[in-house]
Motif scaffolding. Structure first.
Motif, PDB file in Angstrom:
ATOM      1  N   ALA A  16       0.808  -1.217   0.000  1.00  0.00           N
ATOM      2  CA  ALA A  16       0.000   0.000   0.000  1.00  0.00           C
ATOM      3  C   ALA A  16       0.843   1.270   0.000  1.00  0.00           C
ATOM      4  CB  ALA A  16      -0.955  -0.011   1.190  1.00  0.00           C
ATOM      5  N   PHE A  17       1.885   1.329   0.817  1.00  0.00           N
ATOM      6  CA  PHE A  17       2.683   2.554   0.886  1.00  0.00           C
ATOM      7  C   PHE A  17       3.421   2.813  -0.422  1.00  0.00           C
ATOM      8  CE2 PHE A  17       2.058   2.076   5.462  1.00  0.00           C
ATOM      9  CZ  PHE A  17       1.736   3.386   5.799  1.00  0.00           C
ATOM     10  N   VAL A  18       3.932   1.770  -1.056  1.00  0.00           N
ATOM     11  CA  VAL A  18       4.616   1.936  -2.345  1.00  0.00           C
ATOM     12  C   VAL A  18       3.644   2.492  -3.381  1.00  0.00           C
ATOM     13  CG1 VAL A  18       5.711   0.689  -4.256  1.00  0.00           C
ATOM     14  CG2 VAL A  18       6.328   0.144  -1.894  1.00  0.00           C
ATOM     15  N   LEU A  19       2.460   1.907  -3.449  1.00  0.00           N
ATOM     16  CA  LEU A  19       1.456   2.365  -4.408  1.00  0.00           C
ATOM     17  C   LEU A  19       0.988   3.780  -4.089  1.00  0.00           C
ATOM     18  CD1 LEU A  19      -0.617  -0.924  -4.625  1.00  0.00           C
ATOM     19  CD2 LEU A  19       0.904   0.009  -6.377  1.00  0.00           C
ATOM     20  N   PHE A  20       0.771   4.052  -2.809  1.00  0.00           N
ATOM     21  CA  PHE A  20       0.340   5.391  -2.424  1.00  0.00           C
ATOM     22  C   PHE A  20       1.386   6.438  -2.781  1.00  0.00           C
ATOM     23  CE2 PHE A  20       0.702   8.866   0.590  1.00  0.00           C
ATOM     24  CZ  PHE A  20      -0.440   9.573   0.223  1.00  0.00           C
ATOM     25  N   HIS A  21       2.650   6.173  -2.442  1.00  0.00           N
ATOM     26  CA  HIS A  21       3.697   7.154  -2.735  1.00  0.00           C
ATOM     27  C   HIS A  21       3.842   7.376  -4.242  1.00  0.00           C
ATOM     28  CE1 HIS A  21       5.255   6.326   1.501  1.00  0.00           C
ATOM     29  NE2 HIS A  21       4.734   7.526   1.484  1.00  0.00           N
ATOM     30  N   ASP A  22       3.656   6.323  -5.026  1.00  0.00           N
ATOM     31  CA  ASP A  22       3.704   6.487  -6.478  1.00  0.00           C
ATOM     32  C   ASP A  22       2.589   7.428  -6.936  1.00  0.00           C
ATOM     33  OD1 ASP A  22       4.781   5.587  -9.178  1.00  0.00           O
ATOM     34  OD2 ASP A  22       2.644   5.085  -9.361  1.00  0.00           O
ATOM     35  N   GLN A  23       1.377   7.222  -6.433  1.00  0.00           N
ATOM     36  CA  GLN A  23       0.282   8.102  -6.842  1.00  0.00           C
ATOM     37  C   GLN A  23       0.491   9.526  -6.327  1.00  0.00           C
ATOM     38  OE1 GLN A  23      -3.925   8.430  -5.354  1.00  0.00           O
ATOM     39  NE2 GLN A  23      -4.264   7.298  -7.265  1.00  0.00           N
ATOM     40  N   ALA A  24       0.968   9.662  -5.095  1.00  0.00           N
ATOM     41  CA  ALA A  24       1.198  10.998  -4.540  1.00  0.00           C
ATOM     42  C   ALA A  24       2.251  11.751  -5.357  1.00  0.00           C
ATOM     43  CB  ALA A  24       1.617  10.895  -3.075  1.00  0.00           C
ATOM     44  N   GLU A  25       3.312  11.050  -5.773  1.00  0.00           N
ATOM     45  CA  GLU A  25       4.326  11.669  -6.638  1.00  0.00           C
ATOM     46  C   GLU A  25       3.724  12.113  -7.959  1.00  0.00           C
ATOM     47  OE1 GLU A  25       7.841   9.458  -7.738  1.00  0.00           O
ATOM     48  OE2 GLU A  25       8.262   9.045  -5.639  1.00  0.00           O
ATOM     49  N   THR A  26       2.903  11.265  -8.516  1.00  0.00           N
ATOM     50  CA  THR A  26       2.290  11.560  -9.807  1.00  0.00           C
ATOM     51  C   THR A  26       1.403  12.792  -9.708  1.00  0.00           C
ATOM     52  OG1 THR A  26       2.325   9.213 -10.379  1.00  0.00           O
ATOM     53  CG2 THR A  26       0.865  10.596 -11.663  1.00  0.00           C
ATOM     54  N   THR A  27       0.559  12.850  -8.689  1.00  0.00           N
ATOM     55  CA  THR A  27      -0.351  13.997  -8.584  1.00  0.00           C
ATOM     56  C   THR A  27       0.368  15.266  -8.134  1.00  0.00           C
ATOM     57  OG1 THR A  27      -1.036  13.274  -6.378  1.00  0.00           O
ATOM     58  CG2 THR A  27      -2.460  12.667  -8.237  1.00  0.00           C
ATOM     59  N   ALA A  28       1.575  15.151  -7.594  1.00  0.00           N
ATOM     60  CA  ALA A  28       2.347  16.342  -7.233  1.00  0.00           C
ATOM     61  C   ALA A  28       2.901  17.044  -8.475  1.00  0.00           C
ATOM     62  CB  ALA A  28       3.484  15.971  -6.286  1.00  0.00           C
ATOM     63  N   ASP A  29       3.043  16.306  -9.566  1.00  0.00           N
ATOM     64  CA  ASP A  29       3.520  16.878 -10.827  1.00  0.00           C
ATOM     65  C   ASP A  29       2.336  17.572 -11.512  1.00  0.00           C
ATOM     66  OD1 ASP A  29       3.751  16.908 -13.787  1.00  0.00           O
ATOM     67  OD2 ASP A  29       5.682  15.945 -13.417  1.00  0.00           O
ATOM     68  N   PRO A  30       2.411  18.888 -11.743  1.00  0.00           N
ATOM     69  CA  PRO A  30       1.261  19.618 -12.306  1.00  0.00           C
ATOM     70  C   PRO A  30       0.742  19.057 -13.632  1.00  0.00           C
ATOM     71  CG  PRO A  30       2.910  21.151 -11.497  1.00  0.00           C
ATOM     72  CD  PRO A  30       3.529  19.784 -11.436  1.00  0.00           C
ATOM     73  N   GLU A  31       1.621  18.626 -14.511  1.00  0.00           N
ATOM     74  CA  GLU A  31       1.153  18.085 -15.800  1.00  0.00           C
ATOM     75  C   GLU A  31       0.417  16.766 -15.617  1.00  0.00           C
ATOM     76  OE1 GLU A  31       4.068  17.965 -18.930  1.00  0.00           O
ATOM     77  OE2 GLU A  31       4.951  19.856 -18.245  1.00  0.00           O
ATOM     78  N   LEU A  32       0.962  15.894 -14.777  1.00  0.00           N
ATOM     79  CA  LEU A  32       0.303  14.613 -14.537  1.00  0.00           C
ATOM     80  C   LEU A  32      -0.973  14.804 -13.720  1.00  0.00           C
ATOM     81  CD1 LEU A  32       3.451  12.408 -13.863  1.00  0.00           C
ATOM     82  CD2 LEU A  32       2.119  12.604 -15.978  1.00  0.00           C
ATOM     83  N   ARG A  33      -0.926  15.740 -12.776  1.00  0.00           N
ATOM     84  CA  ARG A  33      -2.127  16.035 -11.999  1.00  0.00           C
ATOM     85  C   ARG A  33      -3.267  16.472 -12.926  1.00  0.00           C
ATOM     86  NH1 ARG A  33      -0.227  19.132  -8.061  1.00  0.00           N
ATOM     87  NH2 ARG A  33      -0.334  21.058  -9.245  1.00  0.00           N
ATOM     88  N   GLN A  34      -2.936  17.231 -13.957  1.00  0.00           N
ATOM     89  CA  GLN A  34      -3.964  17.674 -14.898  1.00  0.00           C
ATOM     90  C   GLN A  34      -4.629  16.477 -15.588  1.00  0.00           C
ATOM     91  OE1 GLN A  34      -5.118  20.924 -15.224  1.00  0.00           O
ATOM     92  NE2 GLN A  34      -6.752  19.748 -16.192  1.00  0.00           N
ATOM     93  N   LEU A  35      -3.857  15.438 -15.860  1.00  0.00           N
ATOM     94  CA  LEU A  35      -4.450  14.231 -16.447  1.00  0.00           C
ATOM     95  C   LEU A  35      -5.460  13.601 -15.492  1.00  0.00           C
ATOM     96  CD1 LEU A  35      -1.391  12.555 -18.201  1.00  0.00           C
ATOM     97  CD2 LEU A  35      -3.308  13.759 -19.277  1.00  0.00           C
ATOM     98  N   TYR A  36      -5.103  13.544 -14.211  1.00  0.00           N
ATOM     99  CA  TYR A  36      -6.033  13.012 -13.216  1.00  0.00           C
ATOM    100  C   TYR A  36      -7.284  13.896 -13.133  1.00  0.00           C
ATOM    101  CZ  TYR A  36      -2.884   9.525 -11.103  1.00  0.00           C
ATOM    102  OH  TYR A  36      -2.087   8.440 -10.858  1.00  0.00           O
ATOM    103  N   LEU A  37      -7.081  15.209 -13.151  1.00  0.00           N
ATOM    104  CA  LEU A  37      -8.225  16.122 -13.112  1.00  0.00           C
ATOM    105  C   LEU A  37      -9.115  15.922 -14.343  1.00  0.00           C
ATOM    106  CD1 LEU A  37      -6.486  19.341 -11.786  1.00  0.00           C
ATOM    107  CD2 LEU A  37      -8.550  18.309 -10.783  1.00  0.00           C
TER     108      LEU A  37
END
Length: 165
Positions: free
Chosen positions: A72-93
């Motif tokens: 869980a922590f590995v997966l969570f940190h991967d997602q948190a890193e991804t959403t911290a990046d503004p370009e990738l966060r925009q994809l999630y949005l």
């Protein structure tokens, strides 16, 4: 034969531990999520994600932490890193906001292409971070997401096609 027995014993212990965590969670004796996940969910709301998305993320992380604490922590940190990046966060949005689109809307095709490209750029052709292959949780999670929106279901299908999954 010994290896098979050892593997089964380890799998049984893992299932028993998961069962114990789920029972503790149901009884209110287990914190549903680590504090850093709660802080992440608050950031999602500040970044403009819909309450529906934030609630879905919360529920899914509760499930993952209760059933797969080892990953869980590995997966969570991967997602948190991804959403911290503004370009990738925009994809999630964009994924979040595609919820109400008609399933045949051409914007879904474009979004799937962009998500597929960003995923390949981030992970290459390596295996994406995931739960163990014997787990039913990923299909449960994706099924839950897909049944909530025909647009999300089509988006998932297109992303998988772009990734060759």
């Amino acid at each position: 034969m010994g290896e098979i027995d050892d593997g089964l014993t380890a799998r049984i212990r893992g299932l028993q531990a998961t069962q114990g965590r789920l029972r503790q969670l149901a009884a209110g004796r287990l914190a549903p999520l680590p504090a850093e996940v709660g802080a992440h969910l608050e950031r999602l709301a500040r970044w403009g994600f819909t309450p529906r998305w934030v609630d879905l993320q919360r529920d899914l992380w509760i499930l993952v932490f209760a059933t797969h604490l080892d990953r869980a922590f590995v997966l969570f940190h991967d997602q948190a890193e991804t959403t911290a990046d503004p370009e990738l966060r925009q994809l999630y949005l964009d994924y979040d906001h595609a919820y109400d689109l008609d399933a045949d809307d051409s914007r879904i095709d474009d979004l799937a292409r962009r998500i597929g490209g960003a995923t390949r750029e981030r992970y290459g052709h390596d295996v994406l971070p995931a739960l163990d292959t014997g787990s039913q949780i990923p299909s449960l999670i994706q099924g839950t997401v897909n049944t909530s929106s025909p647009a999300w279901q089509r988006l998932d299908t297109l992303i998988r096609a772009h990734l060759g999954a």
